[in-house]
Design a protein around this motif. Sequence first.
Motif, PDB file in Angstrom:
ATOM      1  N   CYS A 176       0.897  -1.318  -0.302  1.00 19.93           N
ATOM      2  CA  CYS A 176       0.550   0.002   0.145  1.00 19.93           C
ATOM      3  C   CYS A 176       1.080   1.143  -0.082  1.00 19.93           C
ATOM      4  CB  CYS A 176      -0.789  -0.168   1.289  1.00 19.93           C
ATOM      5  SG  CYS A 176      -0.410  -0.154   2.085  1.00 19.93           S
ATOM      6  N   THR A 177      -0.135   2.318  -0.676  1.00 19.88           N
ATOM      7  CA  THR A 177       0.933   3.598  -0.254  1.00 19.88           C
ATOM      8  C   THR A 177       0.464   4.102   0.653  1.00 19.88           C
ATOM      9  OG1 THR A 177       1.246   3.810  -2.201  1.00 19.88           O
ATOM     10  CG2 THR A 177       1.716   6.178  -1.485  1.00 19.88           C
ATOM     11  N   VAL A 178       1.299   5.481   1.821  1.00 25.45           N
ATOM     12  CA  VAL A 178       0.367   6.067   2.733  1.00 25.45           C
ATOM     13  C   VAL A 178       0.652   7.821   2.454  1.00 25.45           C
ATOM     14  CG1 VAL A 178       0.494   5.595   5.643  1.00 25.45           C
ATOM     15  CG2 VAL A 178       0.692   3.598   3.867  1.00 25.45           C
ATOM     16  N   LEU A 202      -3.424  -4.178   7.994  1.00 20.69           N
ATOM     17  CA  LEU A 202      -3.399  -2.789   8.087  1.00 20.69           C
ATOM     18  C   LEU A 202      -3.427  -1.317   7.745  1.00 20.69           C
ATOM     19  CD1 LEU A 202       0.577  -2.174   7.933  1.00 20.69           C
ATOM     20  CD2 LEU A 202      -0.064  -2.525   5.119  1.00 20.69           C
ATOM     21  N   HIS A 203      -4.601  -1.411   6.498  1.00 22.55           N
ATOM     22  CA  HIS A 203      -4.833   0.104   7.050  1.00 22.55           C
ATOM     23  C   HIS A 203      -5.646   0.457   8.100  1.00 22.55           C
ATOM     24  CE1 HIS A 203      -8.525   2.648   5.859  1.00 22.55           C
ATOM     25  NE2 HIS A 203      -7.913   2.821   5.242  1.00 22.55           N
ATOM     26  N   LEU A 239      -3.318   1.163  10.738  1.00 25.50           N
ATOM     27  CA  LEU A 239      -2.447   3.384   9.795  1.00 25.50           C
ATOM     28  C   LEU A 239      -3.296   4.156  10.582  1.00 25.50           C
ATOM     29  CD1 LEU A 239      -0.842   1.164   6.784  1.00 25.50           C
ATOM     30  CD2 LEU A 239       0.570   2.484   9.103  1.00 25.50           C
ATOM     31  N   VAL A 240      -4.459   3.917  10.262  1.00 29.08           N
ATOM     32  CA  VAL A 240      -5.402   4.905  10.892  1.00 29.08           C
ATOM     33  C   VAL A 240      -5.001   5.243  12.028  1.00 29.08           C
ATOM     34  CG1 VAL A 240      -7.459   5.888   9.870  1.00 29.08           C
ATOM     35  CG2 VAL A 240      -6.713   4.672   7.945  1.00 29.08           C
ATOM     36  N   THR A 241      -5.739   4.231  12.902  1.00 28.89           N
ATOM     37  CA  THR A 241      -6.262   4.377  14.053  1.00 28.89           C
ATOM     38  C   THR A 241      -4.499   5.141  15.205  1.00 28.89           C
ATOM     39  OG1 THR A 241      -7.103   2.502  14.409  1.00 28.89           O
ATOM     40  CG2 THR A 241      -6.101   3.091  15.884  1.00 28.89           C
ATOM     41  N   THR A 244      -3.724   3.998   0.985  1.00 27.06           N
ATOM     42  CA  THR A 244      -4.482   3.562  -0.985  1.00 27.06           C
ATOM     43  C   THR A 244      -4.070   1.918  -1.018  1.00 27.06           C
ATOM     44  OG1 THR A 244      -4.135   5.441  -1.964  1.00 27.06           O
ATOM     45  CG2 THR A 244      -4.328   4.187  -3.719  1.00 27.06           C
ATOM     46  N   PRO A 245      -4.573   1.593  -1.233  1.00 24.92           N
ATOM     47  CA  PRO A 245      -3.870  -0.528  -1.181  1.00 24.92           C
ATOM     48  C   PRO A 245      -3.407   0.315  -2.711  1.00 24.92           C
ATOM     49  CG  PRO A 245      -6.512  -0.156  -0.564  1.00 24.92           C
ATOM     50  CD  PRO A 245      -6.271   1.519  -1.409  1.00 24.92           C
TER      51      PRO A 245
END
Length: 452
Positions: free
Chosen positions: A206-208, A337-338, A341-343, A354-355
């Motif tokens: 993914c892209t963060v 994983l998403h 990262l957000v949490t 972005t997946p």
Amino acid sequence: MTIEDLTTRTAAEFPSIRSDLESLVRIPSVSAPAFDAQHLEDSAAAVAQLFRDAGLPEVEVVRVTGPDGRPGAPAVLAHRPAPAGAPTVLLYAHHDVQPPGDAAAWTSAPFEPTERDGRLYGRGAADDKAGIMAHVGALRVLGDELGVGVTVFSEGEEEIGSPTFRTFLETYLDRLAADVIVVADSSNWKVGVPGLTTSLRGLVDCTVELTVLDHAVHSGMFGGPVLDALTLMSRLVATLHDDDGNVAVPGLVATDHAAVDYPEADFRADAGVLDGVRLAGTGPLAARLWTKPAISLIGLDATSVDHSSNTVIPAARAKLSMRIAPGQDPAAAERALHDHLVTNAPFGARVTVTPGETGQAFQAPEDSAAMQAARWAFTTAWGTEPVDLGVGGSIPFIADLAEVYPEAAILVTGVEDPDSRAHSENESVHLGELEKVVLAEALLLARLADRL
């Protein structure tokens, strides 16, 4: 036909096998979009001719259009029908290669095959043009005594993620059907000890993007109350592992099961770990490589040192690559994983994920008839039993093969060893091991034909 006959024939054929491998290496068949696509056409044509000369009567270069409407790279599809009552074996390898990388880091030119100390150096010498020559060599050794049906699929875009692979399977579903599938794109345990790959980790990337300001500001006037995006990205990435280096994302599959012991000294030597660097993670080393997840930061958009200015950087982007253990659903791993990262967004920074690419893990049955035949062939060729090994990297298309052809036995073999440096500078194949791989595949095909 005897074992001694095949051993003698392999030795007699090997000089021409090596010569043809050198010719393939000289073709810079890089599949990455920035490189000349004509070299892929040349490579496919050369591979097609090798299989024609090896006695396959039906050989063609084909391509399909992917789901995004883009044409796929040229692939070689070849076939020789099975005698009555005999099985059909699908032989897979890929003819595309990675970019050469830093030319100055190569001891010899990347596309000029060069022998040093019993190894042949060059881009693709191991990954995976040696795999192609293992198939070609076995067919040459067996000749008219082949005894099984053979289908060849030599892909031209494996190194860019096989974007049209699934479409290719669906387009040529009947022509690719087989009882046994031999994928020559993996590794052996070490020089002198063969390996059969029984598990592969899957892939989620993914892209963060992390944003903290709507524009850059003077670091002297505004720095302090507002941390820059790179610092916050560093803090976010640091949450992905605990203090021991284990992946700290909740909800991921991980086990300590490892069929073999991987000595730390060997791993350090194989990976080039610097003295004093502590290895990450807990549990058996082989499990950390094969049956546990791993996350790597593989890309970071940042201002270079030479172009830096005294500003608080407002936004940063990072590319993460996560390898997932066998038994892990890629979609569930992607969500985990998403959510992590957000949490864990530091200081309330805005985090957008972005997946990217995903790929299934693979676990092979270890006691199938085809696996037993492969163990016998490898033991006979090397004089020592093969190691059942996992691979920390991913070959996502193997999961596609398993899904589309659920009744086929999949054998993942290879010509590489820990010194091959696939994808890196100074890639090489051990010539003595390549000869054993050719012999082992000839023995395997003969065994599947019930002729040994």
